[in-house]
Scaffold this active site. Sequence first.
Site, PDB file in Angstrom:
ATOM      1  CD  GLU A 145      -0.464   5.320   0.593  1.00 13.98           C
ATOM      2  OE1 GLU A 145      -1.375   5.564  -0.215  1.00 13.98           O
ATOM      3  OE2 GLU A 145      -0.189   4.156   0.976  1.00 13.98           O
ATOM      4  CD  GLU A 196      -1.276   2.911   4.948  1.00 19.18           C
ATOM      5  OE1 GLU A 196      -1.751   2.353   3.946  1.00 19.18           O
ATOM      6  OE2 GLU A 196      -1.489   4.099   5.248  1.00 19.18           O
TER       7      GLU A 196
HETATM    8  O1  AHR Z   1      -5.117   1.091   4.155  1.00 19.04           O
HETATM    9  C1  AHR Z   1      -5.904   1.580   3.117  1.00 19.04           C
HETATM   10  C2  AHR Z   1      -5.229   2.705   2.355  1.00 19.04           C
HETATM   11  O2  AHR Z   1      -4.098   2.218   1.704  1.00 19.04           O
HETATM   12  C3  AHR Z   1      -4.703   3.851   3.178  1.00 19.04           C
HETATM   13  O3  AHR Z   1      -5.683   4.792   3.472  1.00 19.04           O
HETATM   14  C4  AHR Z   1      -3.668   4.455   2.282  1.00 19.04           C
HETATM   15  O4  AHR Z   1      -2.650   5.098   2.983  1.00 19.04           O
HETATM   16  C5  AHR Z   1      -3.186   3.266   1.467  1.00 19.04           C
HETATM   17  O5  AHR Z   1      -3.149   3.533   0.113  1.00 19.04           O
END
Ligand code: AHR
Length: 503
Positions: free
Chosen positions: A174, A304
Site C-alpha cells: 500500500e 488482501e
Molecule cells: O489487513 C489490515 C490492513 O489493511 C493492512 O495492514 C493494510 O495493508 C490494509 O490497509
Amino acid sequence: MPPVKLSIHADPAGPVIDPHIFGHFSEHLGRCIYDGLWVGEQSPVPNTRGWRNDLVVVLKQIRVPNLRWPGGCFADDYHWREGIGPREKRPRRINAYWGGVIDDNAVGTHEFLDLCEQIGCEPYLAGNVGSGSPRELREWVEYCNAAAGTLADERVANGRATPWKVRLWGVGNETWGCGGNMTAEYYAHEYRRFATYTRDFPDAKIYRVASGARNDDYHWTEVMMREAFKGPIGGPMLQGLSLHYYTVPGEIPWPPAHPATGFDLTGWKDVMALGWKMDELVRGHRAVMDRYDPKETTALVVDEWGSWYAPEPGTNPGFLYQQQTVRDAVLAALNLNIFINHCERVRIANLAQTVNVLQAVALTEEGGGRLVLTPTWHVFALYAAHQGARRLRVESTAKTLSHTGIDYPAVSATASLDAAGAVNVTVCNTDAETPVELELTLADGVIAGCTAQVVTAPVLDTCNTFDRPDAVVAQPLGGVTVKGSTVSATLPPGSVAAFRFAN
Ligand code: AHR
C-alpha cells in the site's frame, strides 16, 4: 420458479487453477501472530517451537498454499534485523499502526519460516519500502536465500544451515497509503530501484510482487505497467502486481461501523453486492494489464481481501477482531469463484487475516484458550478440491440480482477437473430469502454418482462461538439425485455447496 441450470463443459479443460489463490495473510496486528498463532515455547498451550499445534493442524487441513507476513501496514515499519538472533536481545518496538502495543520481536524471520515449514506452505515475505532501503531488502533476501557469504554465515550462526529459498517477495505494501503515501509515478521508479537489488541466488529465483492499486485505482495499474513492467533489457521486472479490495459495508465514515452479526436483509445484500464488485475490479485491472502484457506473464495478486466490519464489542478497536457468519461464507465463495474465473491472470490471493483479525479462518480465546473455526474455514475446506485442478467452463441460467446499483449473480458457480479425473463444482446462493432448485449437467459425460456438502444455517447471522463451535459447518446436502448426466439438488437460501461427481 424454473430450476437454475448449470451446464459444465469438461472438454476442453481450461487453465490450471493456481493453488496460491487460496493463500492467507498474517500480520503483526492484534491477536493474529501474538496470542493467536504464536503462544511461545513456554506456553501450556500445546505448541511446536512456539506455534499453536491446533492452528497448524487446521491450516494444514485447508491446504494453505502460502502465508504472507509480516504485514500489511506493519511491513513498512518492520526491520528484519531486529527479529533475528537471541530473543532476549531483540529490541522492543511500538506497533504504531495497530494499537500502539509493544512488539518484542519474539517472532522474526526464523520463527515465521519455521511456521511455514510446519504448515507446509510457501512463505510470502512483504519487504519494507516505506521506511526501509534497497540495501535492507536486498540483505533480507540474501540472508534467507544465499548458500554462502557473510549473511549466510550469520544465518547459520543463528541456527539455520540451509537457505530457505523464499520465492515470494512483496516490494512494499500500500505504497499509496501506509507504505509511504507515494504517487504511482514516484513508486514506479522506487519499485524499479528496489527490484534491481532483490536478487536471485543460485536455485532461488525470486518472484517479486509490486505494491498495487487500492480498489478501482486503474491509474495506479496503468502507471506500474507502463513504467515498471519492462526492465532495461526488455524482460519483465514485475512477476506480480497487487490489488487490495476489502468488502466494507457502509465504508464511509472510516472506521467501519457495520456489525459482523445482527445485520438485517439490507446488510446481507450490501455484502453480496460489494463482494461481487471484486469481479468488476479484477476485469478492470486485467484489461489495463492486458494492454502491456498480452501474454499474461505478470500476475494480478489480490494479496488482501475479505470482509471488514466494526470490531467485536469489548475488544481493542485497533485489533480488528470480528465475528464471522454465513454471510462471510458466501462472501468467501463469491471471491474464490471470481479468482477461479480469472485464474489466467489472478494467480495469487491472500485472505485477510488468518486468525483473530478481519475475515479470519479461526478465532482463539485470549490467553491461549479455545479455538473455533469460522464459516470461512469451512468454505476454504470445500474449495481445496480446486487447488491445481483444471478449470471447467460453466454456463448458467441464474438470474442477476441488483442492490445499490451493483448487479450480482443469484447463483455463482465454478467447476474443475482434478488429477484423479473427478469433477468438483462449487456453487453459492446469494439470495438470503429464496432456495434455488439446481440442475447441474455434465455436458460431455455421464455422472456415475455424486457427493455434496453445504455450509449454511437457518438464521443467516449465525456464527460459531467457543461455546457453540459447530453452528455453521459443512454438512451433507440431502435430496441430491443423479440421472444420466444431470444432478438435481436444492440450495438453501444463503448457502455454499460443493459437489463431487464420481467418474
Ligand atoms: O489487513 C489490515 C490492513 O489493511 C493492512 O495492514 C493494510 O495493508 C490494509 O490497509
